[in-house]
Enzyme design. Sequence first.
Site, PDB file in Angstrom:
ATOM      1  N   GLU A 136     -13.781 -15.103  23.864  1.00 51.24           N
ATOM      2  CA  GLU A 136     -12.960 -14.244  24.721  1.00 51.24           C
ATOM      3  C   GLU A 136     -11.471 -14.357  24.428  1.00 51.24           C
ATOM      4  O   GLU A 136     -10.706 -13.427  24.639  1.00 51.24           O
ATOM      5  CB  GLU A 136     -13.194 -14.581  26.211  1.00 51.24           C
ATOM      6  CG  GLU A 136     -14.594 -14.277  26.719  1.00 51.24           C
ATOM      7  CD  GLU A 136     -15.547 -15.439  26.504  1.00 51.24           C
ATOM      8  OE1 GLU A 136     -15.142 -16.441  25.864  1.00 51.24           O
ATOM      9  OE2 GLU A 136     -16.703 -15.349  26.955  1.00 51.24           O
TER      10      GLU A 136
ATOM     11  N   ASP B 297      11.862  -2.688  -6.496  1.00 50.47           N
ATOM     12  CA  ASP B 297      12.848  -2.037  -7.338  1.00 50.47           C
ATOM     13  C   ASP B 297      13.775  -3.126  -7.872  1.00 50.47           C
ATOM     14  O   ASP B 297      13.819  -4.230  -7.345  1.00 50.47           O
ATOM     15  CB  ASP B 297      13.620  -1.011  -6.506  1.00 50.47           C
ATOM     16  CG  ASP B 297      14.451  -0.076  -7.367  1.00 50.47           C
ATOM     17  OD1 ASP B 297      14.267  -0.098  -8.594  1.00 50.47           O
ATOM     18  OD2 ASP B 297      15.279   0.661  -6.815  1.00 50.47           O
TER      19      ASP B 297
ATOM     20  N   ASP C 206      11.983   5.497  -3.366  1.00 53.40           N
ATOM     21  CA  ASP C 206      11.074   4.428  -2.927  1.00 53.40           C
ATOM     22  C   ASP C 206      10.176   4.839  -1.767  1.00 53.40           C
ATOM     23  O   ASP C 206       9.280   4.086  -1.391  1.00 53.40           O
ATOM     24  CB  ASP C 206      11.883   3.192  -2.512  1.00 53.40           C
ATOM     25  CG  ASP C 206      12.629   2.566  -3.675  1.00 53.40           C
ATOM     26  OD1 ASP C 206      12.005   2.390  -4.739  1.00 53.40           O
ATOM     27  OD2 ASP C 206      13.829   2.271  -3.529  1.00 53.40           O
TER      28      ASP C 206
ATOM     29  N   ASP D 258     -12.036 -22.465  25.409  1.00 58.48           N
ATOM     30  CA  ASP D 258     -10.999 -21.540  24.921  1.00 58.48           C
ATOM     31  C   ASP D 258      -9.602 -22.032  25.299  1.00 58.48           C
ATOM     32  O   ASP D 258      -8.658 -21.916  24.517  1.00 58.48           O
ATOM     33  CB  ASP D 258     -11.238 -20.138  25.478  1.00 58.48           C
ATOM     34  CG  ASP D 258     -12.336 -19.400  24.715  1.00 58.48           C
ATOM     35  OD1 ASP D 258     -12.539 -19.720  23.539  1.00 58.48           O
ATOM     36  OD2 ASP D 258     -12.985 -18.507  25.300  1.00 58.48           O
TER      37      ASP D 258
END
Length: 872
Positions: free
Chosen positions: A304, A346, A618, A711
């Site tokens: 969960e 680039d 680009d 948990d």
Amino acid sequence: MKKKENNERRGEVEKILLELSGLDLKELFKKYQTDEHGLDPVQAADRLEEYGRNIIDFGKEKSLAVRIKDAIINPFNIVLLVVAMITFATDVVLADEPSFATFIMLVAVIIISATISFIQEEKSNSAAKKLQGMITTKLDVIRNDVEIEVDIEELVSGDIVKLASGDMIPGDVRFIETKDLFIDQSQLTGESNPVEKFTTSEKDVGVTDLANIGFMGSNIVSGSAKAIILTTGGDTYFGSMAKSLNSYEEKSAFEKNLDSVSRLLIRFMLITVPVIFIANFITKGSWLQSLMFGITIAVGIMPEMLPVIMNSSLARGAINMSRKKTIVKRLGAIQTFGEMDVFCTDKTGTLTQDEIILEKYMDVLGREDKRILRHAFLNSYFQTGLKNLMDVAIINRADKEDLGYLKEAYVREDEIPFDFSRRRMSVVLKDKNGKRQLITKGAVEEILSICSYIEIDGEVKDITDDLIANAKKIAEENNLEGIRVIAVAQKNNVHGVDVFGAEDESDMVLIGFVGFLDPPKESAGEAINALRKNGVRTIVLTGDSEGVAINICGRLGFSTEMSLTGAKIEAMTDDELKEACEKCDIFSKLSPYQKQRVVKMFQANGHIVGYMGDGINDSLPLKQADIGISVDNAVDIAKEVADIILLEKDLMVLDEGVVEGRSTFANMSKYLKMSVSGNFGNMFSVLIASIFLPFLPMLPVHILVQNLLNDFAQLGMPFDHVESKYIEKPKKWDLGGIKGFMVSFGLLSTVLDVLCFLVLWFVFGYNNPDMAGYFQCGWFMFGVISQTMVIHTIRTPKLPFINDRASVQLTLSTLAVIAVTLIIGFTGVSTLFDLPVMPLSYMLWLVILMIVYMIFAQIMKVIYIKRHKDWY
């Protein structure tokens, strides 16, 4: 109903644009109470106050209610909600003695999960908003006959704007002046090729085919224009369809993988739950009790807190990146960073210092000649399009050489803007004597292709193959020294022409070259090496010449054995290019489409590709890449399509992003593996207990509390550190690996659970229905503590506690859960959960069982690492 309303609204906008397209300029100016001199500031301020800022509501700025809903609704919480409703019906509505305990626990799990997820998301969004406030997009606007820069959000209808390559169109506009104007409106029409626009349009065409109308959401590919803004924000054509455009966003690789994990667990649940239901019904006889137990087991299988751990990890990554002045526009991009194994970039400004200096101006024989600088300056200064770094360098050098007087000596009559197919631009100038000349500068080969003549020592001659070869040789020699060379040409016989186009760039006279130096950044080599060590291969995709690219890249440590130009790529099939991509690190003289194609071929080879760029050329590869990265001073379209924006152009931030992404992946992977293996083992344990025990091994409420505590023990997981060795390689979700881990460690968990059953049955004598509560309490405590302790084993490939310790946050969360479990089992608190108080003698057996479990888990881990060569 909303769809119908949106269609009606779009129809109204189309009708208005069709009408405005056909008005003559006088009528148009009168309608908007403006003229070619623009609005006055008072008018503009009044309209801004009346109509609001120039912003489209894409639904991205969600209301508080929607954000809360998004935090609650996910596949795992949906399962919990369904189970909660069934539990309410069976335990409260239909029960003789209503019990709210299980229902309250389910609702508590949902609320806690949603609350933590919501808080982490809000923190991340808050950090991103602060940084986004530092980014502004401005356009040139004419107001009161004065050209000024105005924030795009403050533009109003009636404003006269000047547009050039790279600009986003700031609203729906009617073009007043155009010059070789090409627009990308694929976001509206899906048409990939740029569309040419003019000042007039044919009648009886569709709204997107109107040649004199530009639409918000499109951008200038090449050329220039002056336009009047017709509508802004939500009143635009794009605004009318914003909701439908935003109704579907393609899922990222990360989201697809998460969905795959969810489907795996739900399939497992659908198979396991019926088996457990049948086994309990056969052995216990009560179908309602068996059904409720089966449904509770379904909850037990679900991790969960996965959405919480996921969002917490991603949000923490985004917050950490924001501290480095990096805006994460898409939260999932953090994890994609971790998956990235190819980084395309680039060259200019990224690998180089972004401080281009005009190093040389020379004639066709390579000798210094100030006349070449003069012509290059006239071309750069008088162009109206986007001035690039080379234009700025030329203008700065000309000013130092006292050529500023030329600004008053000429007037611009026309220009032919730059585009990426021609790779050149031209201006037409007239001096005070009425003499006109066309001056062109651009890439050497493209300029040579339009030259019929060459000037040597003041004499114009027919150009020959030998002279062309010599010109190329001069350019190449400079390229190999790292100097980027562009050619300059001109012609004087341009009388009798009023409007110029690309066809007029012919029979030119080559007069010389200008050379630029943009040295590599010292930090670039360090960043590339850091990326390489972390398993990311850097690829250079540049529009620059091959010689310059090889020189710069060689100095930064790239392999220069193989390089490919745009011309070579164009001649390759996709299969040939895919093969070449695995060998080549340097691609030069590329058009935007060729850059996009190279990125696509890397993806076709199975790579996760990042791309960094800031120019008009680009935008296509930025869109294509799995993660697009741009910078604050990039052109509008580049910032628009990027997933991440750097406020400082520093490649080291990218390496830190890679590490952040992989750490995020590792911590999510830890949680997922622990949850699915623990839950898988518990289900087998429950199945065995259901067959052999005369009572339920745990009640539904026990399973829910146990799951919740397990948990909670992992809430510190997003803050845990990851061993450096395991973030040196890109990470991807491996469902096969998750399944294998689930089975291996799940079965180990089952074996230890069965050992716990034997202790409770034979040692303590909890072997009949009257003693069921003690058995349930004993297994409950063992289940929680064992799953909490094993966190420390699974979180690291090393020996836990001794060679590697968890983060403070994870240590505290696990200690807190162990303490709560011991309090529940050994004090009166247990009665709140229908459990008796366990004898203190059970503590010794808990310790023994824990030691055995940790030893076997460590052995299993060593075997797993040897077999899989990896842990996370």
